[in-house]
Write a protein that holds these residues in place. Structure first.
Motif, mmCIF file in Angstrom:
data_model
loop_
_atom_site.group_PDB
_atom_site.id
_atom_site.type_symbol
_atom_site.label_atom_id
_atom_site.label_comp_id
_atom_site.label_asym_id
_atom_site.label_seq_id
_atom_site.Cartn_x
_atom_site.Cartn_y
_atom_site.Cartn_z
ATOM 1 N N GLU A 153 -8.705 8.380 5.379
ATOM 2 C CA GLU A 153 -7.923 7.409 6.139
ATOM 3 C C GLU A 153 -8.504 5.992 6.016
ATOM 4 O O GLU A 153 -7.792 5.042 5.694
ATOM 5 C CB GLU A 153 -7.868 7.832 7.612
ATOM 6 C CG GLU A 153 -7.031 6.876 8.449
ATOM 7 C CD GLU A 153 -7.000 7.263 9.928
ATOM 8 O OE1 GLU A 153 -7.484 8.365 10.276
ATOM 9 O OE2 GLU A 153 -6.485 6.457 10.714
ATOM 10 N N ASN A 202 0.858 -1.195 0.000
ATOM 11 C CA ASN A 202 0.000 0.000 0.000
ATOM 12 C C ASN A 202 0.894 1.246 0.000
ATOM 13 O O ASN A 202 1.529 1.564 0.995
ATOM 14 C CB ASN A 202 -0.920 -0.016 1.229
ATOM 15 C CG ASN A 202 -2.133 0.882 1.025
ATOM 16 O OD1 ASN A 202 -2.242 1.564 0.009
ATOM 17 N ND2 ASN A 202 -3.040 0.883 1.981
ATOM 18 N N PRO A 260 1.937 4.880 0.481
ATOM 19 C CA PRO A 260 1.373 5.975 1.281
ATOM 20 C C PRO A 260 0.875 7.093 0.363
ATOM 21 O O PRO A 260 1.439 7.330 -0.703
ATOM 22 C CB PRO A 260 2.560 6.474 2.110
ATOM 23 C CG PRO A 260 3.574 5.384 2.049
ATOM 24 C CD PRO A 260 3.357 4.652 0.754
ATOM 25 N N HIS A 306 -8.190 4.642 2.341
ATOM 26 C CA HIS A 306 -6.844 4.214 1.957
ATOM 27 C C HIS A 306 -6.304 3.089 2.841
ATOM 28 O O HIS A 306 -5.823 2.063 2.351
ATOM 29 C CB HIS A 306 -5.888 5.407 1.997
ATOM 30 C CG HIS A 306 -4.495 5.062 1.590
ATOM 31 N ND1 HIS A 306 -3.531 4.665 2.498
ATOM 32 C CD2 HIS A 306 -3.890 5.016 0.371
ATOM 33 C CE1 HIS A 306 -2.406 4.409 1.861
ATOM 34 N NE2 HIS A 306 -2.594 4.608 0.574
ATOM 35 N N ASP A 307 -6.393 3.270 4.148
ATOM 36 C CA ASP A 307 -5.731 2.331 5.058
ATOM 37 C C ASP A 307 -6.528 1.060 5.313
ATOM 38 O O ASP A 307 -5.945 0.049 5.718
ATOM 39 C CB ASP A 307 -5.435 3.009 6.405
ATOM 40 C CG ASP A 307 -4.263 3.975 6.307
ATOM 41 O OD1 ASP A 307 -3.781 4.214 5.181
ATOM 42 O OD2 ASP A 307 -3.835 4.499 7.360
ATOM 43 N N LYS A 308 -7.829 1.112 5.117
ATOM 44 C CA LYS A 308 -8.652 -0.086 5.364
ATOM 45 C C LYS A 308 -9.177 -0.692 4.061
ATOM 46 O O LYS A 308 -8.932 -1.850 3.766
ATOM 47 C CB LYS A 308 -9.838 0.244 6.290
ATOM 48 C CG LYS A 308 -9.449 0.882 7.601
ATOM 49 C CD LYS A 308 -8.828 -0.106 8.574
ATOM 50 C CE LYS A 308 -8.538 0.554 9.912
ATOM 51 N NZ LYS A 308 -7.354 0.000 10.558
ATOM 52 N N GLN A 349 -6.305 -1.283 1.568
ATOM 53 C CA GLN A 349 -5.433 -2.297 2.171
ATOM 54 C C GLN A 349 -6.026 -3.698 2.051
ATOM 55 O O GLN A 349 -5.313 -4.663 1.789
ATOM 56 C CB GLN A 349 -5.189 -1.959 3.653
ATOM 57 C CG GLN A 349 -4.156 -2.877 4.327
ATOM 58 C CD GLN A 349 -2.754 -2.674 3.764
ATOM 59 O OE1 GLN A 349 -2.255 -1.567 3.746
ATOM 60 N NE2 GLN A 349 -2.141 -3.750 3.296
ATOM 61 N N PHE A 389 -4.084 12.973 5.266
ATOM 62 C CA PHE A 389 -5.490 12.555 5.190
ATOM 63 C C PHE A 389 -6.444 13.742 5.143
ATOM 64 O O PHE A 389 -7.518 13.649 4.557
ATOM 65 C CB PHE A 389 -5.847 11.651 6.383
ATOM 66 C CG PHE A 389 -5.169 10.302 6.328
ATOM 67 C CD1 PHE A 389 -5.256 9.504 5.192
ATOM 68 C CD2 PHE A 389 -4.449 9.835 7.415
ATOM 69 C CE1 PHE A 389 -4.639 8.268 5.131
ATOM 70 C CE2 PHE A 389 -3.830 8.597 7.371
ATOM 71 C CZ PHE A 389 -3.918 7.810 6.226
#
Ligand code: MN3
Length: 209
Positions: free
Chosen positions: A29, A9, A11, A32-34, A37, A16
């Motif tokens: 957030e 992933n 960055p 992108h991060d959940k 991912q 954010f």
């Protein structure tokens, strides 16, 4: 975008909260991060036992999926598409650039759609017409004409021989925390944070090919 297994992933090149007030920090957030991912994790897991596929890029995985073992086709289509579509979306957001296209891309948009405002209207109409989850794209077809298309779920325009220039994610997770069920408001906000310089570069690159 030249990555291959094991996918990571990347960055975001901004914080954010960089798209505030158009897209809230929490949405960025989680998106992108959940969400992204989990597409990456699922893609890596699917590819784990197929070393012959480990050198393929996302684009190659997406476009060759029909040649892979049947049991992994569905997962690769969904997850490689999910990674590609999200990378594309996040990479063309910018909150400080020009609010409208310029140069050759602006000329092509005017020629194809009549004006920038007509283009906005048409893209918005398409984005509102996506039933359920999907994306709307500005693409370039084989004759180098601009074309707005929609894709469902994590399908991509790549398999239709269309070259993506710009996309908007209209899955609810892209806007629900801020805009609730009002996709229309989210689309209006998104038009303020398109990275038109990036879109122009991609357009120019494809026109030269
Ligand atoms: Mn999404």
């Amino acid at each position: 975008m030249r990555q291959h297994y094991k996918f990571k992933n990347i960055p975001l090149p901004y914080s954010f909260d960089a798209m505030e007030p158009y897209i809230d920090a929490k949405t960025m957030e989680i998106h992108h991060d959940k969400h992204l991912q989990s597409y990456i994790n699922n893609l890596n897991k699917t590819l784990e036992d197929y070393p012959e596929l480990h050198d393929l890029t996302l684009e190659q995985l997406i476009c060759s999926v029909d040649m892979f073992p049947y049991e992994i086709q569905k997962s690769i289509k969904h997850n490689a598409g999910g990674v590609f579509n999200h990378n594309f979306y996040f990479s063309e957001l910018k909150n400080s650039g020009s609010k409208e296209p310029s140069g050759k891309l602006a000329e092509a948009i005017n020629t194809t759609f009549g004006s920038y405002l007509e283009f906005v209207k048409e893209l918005k109409r398409m984005a509102l017409s996506v039933f359920g989850s999907g994306y709307v794209w500005l693409t370039l077809d084989n004759d180098k004409h601009l074309k707005i298309v929609k894709t469902v779920n994590q399908d991509t325009p790549l398999t239709k021989n269309l070259k993506p220039i710009l996309n908007i994610d209209v899955w609810e997770h892209a806007y629900y925390l801020k805009h609730y069920n009002k996709r229309s408001d989210y689309i209006d906000d998104w038009f303020n944070i398109i990275d038109w310089d990036k879109a122009s570069q991609i357009y120019f690159k494809h026109m030269l090919q």
